[in-house]
Design an enzyme around this catalytic site. Structure first.
Site, short mmCIF file in Angstrom:
data_model
loop_
_atom_site.label_atom_id
_atom_site.label_comp_id
_atom_site.label_asym_id
_atom_site.label_seq_id
_atom_site.Cartn_x
_atom_site.Cartn_y
_atom_site.Cartn_z
N HIS C 72 73.19 19.79 -94.59
CA HIS C 72 73.28 18.75 -93.56
C HIS C 72 72.19 17.71 -93.83
O HIS C 72 71.01 18.06 -93.93
CB HIS C 72 73.08 19.38 -92.18
CG HIS C 72 73.05 18.36 -91.07
ND1 HIS C 72 72.21 18.45 -89.99
CD2 HIS C 72 73.77 17.22 -90.87
CE1 HIS C 72 72.41 17.42 -89.18
NE2 HIS C 72 73.35 16.67 -89.69
N SER C 73 72.61 16.45 -93.94
CA SER C 73 71.66 15.34 -94.02
C SER C 73 70.73 15.54 -95.23
O SER C 73 71.21 15.64 -96.36
CB SER C 73 70.91 15.27 -92.69
OG SER C 73 70.28 14.03 -92.54
N TYR C 74 69.44 15.61 -95.00
CA TYR C 74 68.48 15.90 -96.08
C TYR C 74 68.87 17.18 -96.83
O TYR C 74 68.64 17.28 -98.05
CB TYR C 74 67.09 16.05 -95.47
CG TYR C 74 66.09 16.81 -96.29
CD1 TYR C 74 65.52 16.24 -97.43
CD2 TYR C 74 65.71 18.10 -95.93
CE1 TYR C 74 64.59 16.95 -98.19
CE2 TYR C 74 64.79 18.81 -96.67
CZ TYR C 74 64.23 18.23 -97.81
OH TYR C 74 63.30 18.93 -98.54
#
Lengths: 241, 241, 241
Positions: C72-74
């Protein structure tokens, strides 16, 4: 409504059955002709004009009038030419994640270079110059909203696509001057063409229609298999006056 | 919440009734003023400053504070100027598929050339310099998610739009320096402006708000008529702290 | 499925609990490791390689195979490096509104200048070089689909983010040559990155995956808190064969 559904590449008219059933149950008259050169066992050596003629013949022989004429994907290139031939029979055009070509262009001109190269390569390697859909592309980029079993079951129903209609340049001057009402159905998870301004379906294709009606639903390029009732609803919303 | 709904072009405050009813039933206080120069029988010879003043007057005369101030479409140009006049009364700004103008711009600067030409032509042809909405555009591009009966019924409720506020260039330096919280509601089937990076509502308009909250719902530019309860829910999600 | 969920910035593995519960109830095996340097009290002086190693260790020490590895994301930057280290353990990669970096890039290279400046400034001002999420950004741009109470409650669970992994340039040559199947989950109201072609998640990040499967759902960057069951469903659709 009287609806004529024109299928896309690798498909035949029979594959509309789940969608057509929902539309018929809702009281509509539905026709699902198969485009020339399509289907298992068909002669794949057809050009775009012959494909178009096969749908024109379907309309004329049955004397269909007041038709809501829908094209899916490659079928968009067909309905644009069909309406040039018999505009008086068409009440409204509906493009469902379909190609809307500019005058003088081919379908091939409207897909990314890696698709053009793939189609040319598959066609060259086939005995009859046709193009078969590779399963990994079908599974990930065409029917991404289905499970594996649905992807496999529907893949078995596909057939090789004639290549010549992909590369035929179409004279669409008359089409772009017609005033027939038109709608565009966009499936928001359709990645058969790469999403984005450069290659995506919407608004790249839809914006070529001039004044048009937009209907959007969740689903992949093959939502006709994964959620046929949802697509039937969108067809009604897109096809009504 | 105390919500002030500022309508868009061709509308009046009365047309919010279905949305306002849902909001009131959910316990909110709702105000639906009509912008100067709008409505059947109103004098169409108004400019943008007069339109703004009519909404400022509504807030001041009723001494409304802690207001969630929503603008729809053209109404976005109004609330940006209203909040400059009475920032202390506004708790949050909500733009629903609305124009967020850059400093020095007019609404006309933010629509495609074919709309600019159409507005100028319709205004020139009218007795009072106003612009009436052509029905085919209303039906296909504004209320594309409604059926024909809804499109016709609501079209009867519209009235000619003053033209001068479209072309007035607005000084928005103060607005762009304000720290009032702001939200943007985007209807995903809104094609009143052509979808896409160049002319679309979102993110072209929303991104001008700096830090903002996005709320999205299915629906056309006129979802207030086709799905008022859905819009009311979005207004609550956009307007809350 | 055996699913390993790799969280994003300011998060820890524990925060997946609501999503993991739904997945487990549906019969899946779920692992939620915390990336090195993340969580309250953790030493924030870590680099990207150490973060990656902590997840590789988790897979190797538990001898996890046939893993659906989600970032998720980073966390997207992490799983791209993890799969380089242990490709034989990964059945499919799933990026949920996650960074897919080009070879030689850092996360910082992929965020707008105002975010780069903010991260650098917050890091410089902190005792341990970490970056804390400002609440107004969290509330408006990360958890825009939640109410204020949810935004506040979840904000309390966040912890400062190590800064070095944001600026480490990653060698991703091996990753971009791997044939591991991959999916992208896009939340349609995610404005943690500014929507649009220049900075948005999709299709900017997804298109870097080559052939990939798209799954889209309504929700913000933090839909794991606001609608965990919806996200769990998307993870199943994205992770299945």
């Amino acid at each position: 409504m009287r609806i004529v559904l024109v299928h896309g590449s690798w498909h035949t008219g029979e594959l509309w059955a789940p969608v057509a059933d929902h539309l018929k149950r809702a009281g509509h008259e539905v026709h699902t002709p198969t485009v020339a050169g399509h289907g298992k066992g068909a002669d794949k050596r057809v050009n775009h004009a012959q494909c178009t003629q096969s749908i024109v013949d379907h309309l004329v022989q049955r004397d269909l009038k007041d038709v809501v004429l829908l094209g899916h994907s490659y079928g968009g290139t067909i309905i644009s030419k069909v309406v040039e031939a018999v505009p008086e029979r068409v009440r409204r055009l509906v493009y469902w994640n379909a190609f809307v070509l500019n005058d003088g262009e081919s379908l091939d001109d409207n897909v990314p270079p890696h698709f053009r190269a793939l189609f040319a390569q598959l066609s060259a390697a086939s005995a009859d110059g046709s193009v078969m859909m590779p399963f990994p592309i079908w599974r990930e980029a065409f029917i991404n909203d289905g499970d594996l079993a649905t992807a496999q079951r529907t893949y078995e129903m596909l057939s090789p696509e004639p290549y010549q209609p992909f590369v035929d340049k179409l004279d669409l001057k008359k089409f772009h001057g017609l005033q027939v009402p038109r709608s565009f159905i966009n499936c928001t998870e359709d990645i058969a063409l790469p999403p984005g301004a450069e290659w995506g379906w919407h608004p790249r294709m839809s914006s070529r229609l001039g004044l048009y009606r937009l209907v959007q639903i969740a689903g992949s390029h093959e939502v006709m298999f994964t959620a046929p009732e949802r697509l039937a609803g969108a067809i009604v919303d897109a096809g009504r006056d």
